[in-house]
Design an enzyme around this catalytic site. Structure first.
Site, mmCIF file in Angstrom:
data_model
loop_
_atom_site.group_PDB
_atom_site.id
_atom_site.type_symbol
_atom_site.label_atom_id
_atom_site.label_comp_id
_atom_site.label_asym_id
_atom_site.label_seq_id
_atom_site.Cartn_x
_atom_site.Cartn_y
_atom_site.Cartn_z
ATOM 1 N NE ARG A 143 42.092 -9.736 -47.637
ATOM 2 C CZ ARG A 143 40.872 -10.208 -47.920
ATOM 3 N NH1 ARG A 143 40.752 -11.345 -48.555
ATOM 4 N NH2 ARG A 143 39.778 -9.544 -47.608
ATOM 5 C CG HIS A 189 36.137 -16.012 -48.948
ATOM 6 N ND1 HIS A 189 36.584 -15.154 -49.922
ATOM 7 C CD2 HIS A 189 37.185 -16.202 -48.119
ATOM 8 C CE1 HIS A 189 37.848 -14.843 -49.698
ATOM 9 N NE2 HIS A 189 38.246 -15.475 -48.608
ATOM 10 C CG HIS A 203 38.407 -12.505 -45.110
ATOM 11 N ND1 HIS A 203 39.737 -12.473 -44.771
ATOM 12 C CD2 HIS A 203 38.316 -13.305 -46.200
ATOM 13 C CE1 HIS A 203 40.424 -13.207 -45.625
ATOM 14 N NE2 HIS A 203 39.594 -13.736 -46.504
ATOM 15 C CE1 TYR A 227 39.989 -19.233 -46.811
ATOM 16 C CE2 TYR A 227 42.115 -18.137 -46.981
ATOM 17 C CZ TYR A 227 40.732 -18.079 -46.897
ATOM 18 O OH TYR A 227 40.105 -16.860 -46.893
ATOM 19 C CE1 TYR A 279 44.727 -14.688 -46.976
ATOM 20 C CE2 TYR A 279 43.004 -15.307 -45.424
ATOM 21 C CZ TYR A 279 43.396 -14.913 -46.696
ATOM 22 O OH TYR A 279 42.454 -14.737 -47.674
HETATM 23 FE FE LIG Z 1 40.218 -15.236 -47.815
#
Ligand SMILES: [Fe+2]
Length: 228
Positions: free
Chosen positions: A152, A157, A155, A103, A142
């Site tokens: 994870r 959000h 995906h 991120y 990640y």
């Molecule tokens: Fe996430």
């Protein structure tokens, strides 16, 4: 207009305390809830969100020499209510990791490379048919810190603004066929397979230069998209 805040449907929402997800005890009430009447501002605001916030385009994959690294995807998102009627003119915020699973956030560590050509967030308004389109790259998986091996799956959000502050829906969209979907603690906090399936996009063969996915967010009701 009378606004009705519907109670949480436990059958279609994630378990509140999830073993293996250490943040959940901190995010959920430890004591029984106290009922109170919503305030007027909670039931009437915000008005005209689209005019109050800065809209960011839904094309975040870059162009020319400044293209984000990853599989180019074209996501067709539709927002509807429990009757399938389109929710037009609503602000949808989008954020995701880059193609390597990182991120743009100071809290993300350096487990994966940053991508200077990928912004990673969008804020878009649905059209009259409840639709919006996003051109991006498929996010990478990640690892979740301090969880001893939980990764994870890819995906995206989403935050969908309702008519009032109390009706905002925050959720996640997953990709079909991902092995990590089977072990993801967040997706599997949803007990019902049908509820999990409502969080997984549909791949649409297209033959173009981008992988095309369709996804529908149902903002409320028994077949509502779970809050994640
Ligand atoms: Fe996430």
């Amino acid at each position: 207009m009378k606004v009705v805040i519907q109670p949480r449907d436990e059958r279609t929402q994630p378990a509140r305390i999830v073993p293996g997800y250490p943040q959940t005890p901190l995010r959920n009430p430890q004591q029984p809830l106290v009922k109170r009447a919503p305030t007027l501002s909670e039931l009437t605001g915000p008005l005209e969100v689209a005019q109050r916030v800065q809209l960011l385009g839904g094309d975040i994959a870059g162009h020319g020499d400044k293209q984000a690294i990853g599989q180019l995807i074209h996501l067709k998102l539709r927002v509807v209510d429990e009757d399938g009627a389109p929710v037009g003119g609503t602000v949808v915020e989008v954020w995701q990791a880059n193609g390597a699973g990182r991120y743009i956030h100071p809290g993300d560590d350096d487990h994966a490379p940053a991508d200077a050509n990928f912004y990673g967030a969008a804020r878009v308004v649905t059209d009259a048919s409840g639709s919006l389109e996003l051109r991006t790259v498929k996010p990478g998986a990640y690892p979740v810190p301090d969880t001893h091996g939980w990764w994870r799956p890819p995906h995206i959000h989403f935050s969908v603004f309702g008519r009032v502050w109390l009706s905002r829906l925050v959720t996640q969209m997953f990709f079909p066929g991902e092995p990590l979907n089977e072990s993801d603690v967040i997706l599997n906090a949803l007990q019902e397979p049908t509820a999990r399936n409502r969080c997984i996009a549909r791949f649409v063969p297209s033959g173009g230069n981008a992988l095309v996915y369709e996804h529908q967010i149902v903002v409320r009701g028994r077949v509502g998209t779970p809050s994640l």
